[in-house]
Design a protein around this motif. Structure first.
Motif, PDB file in Angstrom:
ATOM      1  N   GLU A  41      -0.395  10.462   9.658  1.00 45.91           N
ATOM      2  CA  GLU A  41       0.636   9.519   9.248  1.00 45.91           C
ATOM      3  C   GLU A  41       1.295   8.850  10.451  1.00 45.91           C
ATOM      4  O   GLU A  41       1.595   7.652  10.421  1.00 45.91           O
ATOM      5  CB  GLU A  41       1.686  10.233   8.398  1.00 45.91           C
ATOM      6  N   ARG A 105       5.576  -0.257   1.997  1.00 47.58           N
ATOM      7  CA  ARG A 105       5.120   1.013   2.561  1.00 47.58           C
ATOM      8  C   ARG A 105       6.268   1.805   3.174  1.00 47.58           C
ATOM      9  O   ARG A 105       6.279   3.034   3.124  1.00 47.58           O
ATOM     10  CB  ARG A 105       4.042   0.743   3.610  1.00 47.58           C
ATOM     11  N   THR A 108       9.019   3.798   0.382  1.00 50.66           N
ATOM     12  CA  THR A 108       8.679   4.853  -0.562  1.00 50.66           C
ATOM     13  C   THR A 108       7.897   5.954   0.128  1.00 50.66           C
ATOM     14  O   THR A 108       7.160   5.699   1.081  1.00 50.66           O
ATOM     15  CB  THR A 108       7.841   4.298  -1.731  1.00 50.66           C
ATOM     16  N   GLU A 109       8.055   7.167  -0.332  1.00 49.78           N
ATOM     17  CA  GLU A 109       7.240   8.286   0.120  1.00 49.78           C
ATOM     18  C   GLU A 109       6.180   8.617  -0.920  1.00 49.78           C
ATOM     19  O   GLU A 109       5.036   8.899  -0.588  1.00 49.78           O
ATOM     20  CB  GLU A 109       8.122   9.521   0.385  1.00 49.78           C
ATOM     21  N   ARG A 110       6.584   8.560  -2.186  1.00 51.94           N
ATOM     22  CA  ARG A 110       5.684   8.948  -3.267  1.00 51.94           C
ATOM     23  C   ARG A 110       4.467   8.025  -3.341  1.00 51.94           C
ATOM     24  O   ARG A 110       3.343   8.477  -3.587  1.00 51.94           O
ATOM     25  CB  ARG A 110       6.444   8.921  -4.599  1.00 51.94           C
ATOM     26  N   TRP A 111       4.685   6.724  -3.136  1.00 52.44           N
ATOM     27  CA  TRP A 111       3.604   5.744  -3.276  1.00 52.44           C
ATOM     28  C   TRP A 111       3.086   5.249  -1.926  1.00 52.44           C
ATOM     29  O   TRP A 111       2.372   4.245  -1.865  1.00 52.44           O
ATOM     30  CB  TRP A 111       4.090   4.550  -4.092  1.00 52.44           C
ATOM     31  N   LYS A 112       3.414   5.964  -0.868  1.00 54.34           N
ATOM     32  CA  LYS A 112       3.024   5.495   0.461  1.00 54.34           C
ATOM     33  C   LYS A 112       1.510   5.388   0.605  1.00 54.34           C
ATOM     34  O   LYS A 112       0.985   4.441   1.190  1.00 54.34           O
ATOM     35  CB  LYS A 112       3.600   6.420   1.532  1.00 54.34           C
ATOM     36  N   ARG A 113       0.769   6.344   0.082  1.00 54.19           N
ATOM     37  CA  ARG A 113      -0.683   6.312   0.178  1.00 54.19           C
ATOM     38  C   ARG A 113      -1.262   5.120  -0.587  1.00 54.19           C
ATOM     39  O   ARG A 113      -2.273   4.546  -0.173  1.00 54.19           O
ATOM     40  CB  ARG A 113      -1.274   7.613  -0.364  1.00 54.19           C
TER      41      ARG A 113
END
Length: 335
Positions: A41, A105, A108-113
């Protein structure tokens, strides 16, 4: 005569805008293409930070090239757009997804991928479709009665797929050498390791496209191989060879700046080679710069604004790169 001169001046302006777009947006598209091969990351964060301050300014040149074509070469625009409707539409949609990923990007953490995939996928599709559009243009667009006369899928050929792959690999090389220049430590070393095989791939694909192009059109062949033309045009492949040698030498010596400059030189010379093949056509094989140009009054009117606008764009582009020059510190940003 003045109208003839104006049309060629405008052809030069649009060619310049497209070239600047390719070498500037090329490296930040390349950064996105490299996202799937990153190790963690932190690496992805730093990679995106390296282009975040300049990516949207880079795309100004795409707008200028497309808008200029519409304004001053309306016949060329009317032929090229229906011929390349699908790859151009896909390219624009990919650039939209990629642009949104820049903003979302970091929120958010949940939708970062998901946004990582949008950034990488948008970059990959944009690069590939740009290469396909280039290949379709080089191989020629069928024109009859001043209109596109080809089919819906004429743009999709083995040659256009080859140029699509070639441009994608070349953009990835630009991205890797850009990151070698902007980063340091283990991430820089990782990008240097990636740049070497990408350089080999770029040289191989560039050679394949260069070998195939003269056989697409008899005029291309004569332009490159007839005597005494060959004396003059041989300067281009000679300079390309020098850039290739400098690229590999400096990558092995771990030089920060020269690999990126060498890769850019290869792109610039490749663009010049395409110009040599095309001239005096704007849409090969039959639509010339003069035939496609708007009336003289339109060319003169648009030129007045452009003469003012281009220096302003160049100035703020140069200022942005100057402000954000230097290496990137993962913890602090630029220094």
């Amino acid at each position: 005569m003045f109208g003839l001169e104006l049309s060629f001046i405008w052809a030069g302006i649009i060619a310049f805008a497209v070239l600047v777009y390719v070498i500037l947006d090329g490296f930040d598209l390349g950064v996105g293409i490299l996202f799937p091969v990153t190790t963690d990351e932190e690496e992805r964060d730093v990679m995106m930070n390296s282009v975040a301050p300049v990516w949207d300014g880079n795309e100004t040149w795409l707008v200028m090239g497309g808008g200029g074509l519409f304004a001053v070469f309306p016949l060329a625009y009317a032929v090229v757009m229906p011929a390349l409707y699908m790859p151009i539409t896909l390219m624009l949609l990919a650039l939209v997804f990629r642009g949104v990923a820049f903003e979302y990007r970091w929120r958010t953490e949940r939708w970062k991928r998901v946004w990582d995939m949008a950034f990488a996928g948008g970059s990959l599709v944009a690069a590939f479709t740009q290469g396909i559009a280039l290949g379709a243009l080089v191989q020629g667009i069928e024109v009859a009665d001043r209109a596109y006369a080809g089919g819906w899928w004429d743009w999709l050929t083995p040659f256009s797929i080859l140029t699509g792959i070639a441009l994608t690999v070349g953009y990835a090389l630009l991205g890797a050498t850009w990151l070698v220049m902007k980063l340091e430590g283990r991430i820089q070393r990782h990008m240097q390791r990636l740049a070497l095989p990408l350089a080999v791939g770029t040289v191989c694909f560039m050679g394949a496209v260069s070998f195939a192009t003269p056989f697409l059109n008899e005029e291309y062949f004569h332009r490159w191989f007839d005597w005494p033309n060959v004396l003059f045009v041989s300067v281009v492949p000679t300079l390309v060879a020098i850039c290739i040698g400098g690229l590999f030498y400096r990558l092995r010596r771990m030089n920060d700046h020269l690999p990126f400059l060498s890769a850019m030189g290869m792109f610039i010379l490749g663009f010049i080679g395409i110009g040599i093949s095309f001239y005096p056509n704007i849409v090969p094989p039959s639509l010339t710069i003069v035939e496609a140009a708007a009336p003289d009054s339109s060319l003169k009117f648009a030129l007045v604004g452009t003469v003012i606008l281009i220096p302003l764009i160049l100035a703020y582009t140069a200022y942005a790169y100057w402000v954000f020059r230097g290496k990137i510190d993962p913890a602090e940003g630029y220094h």
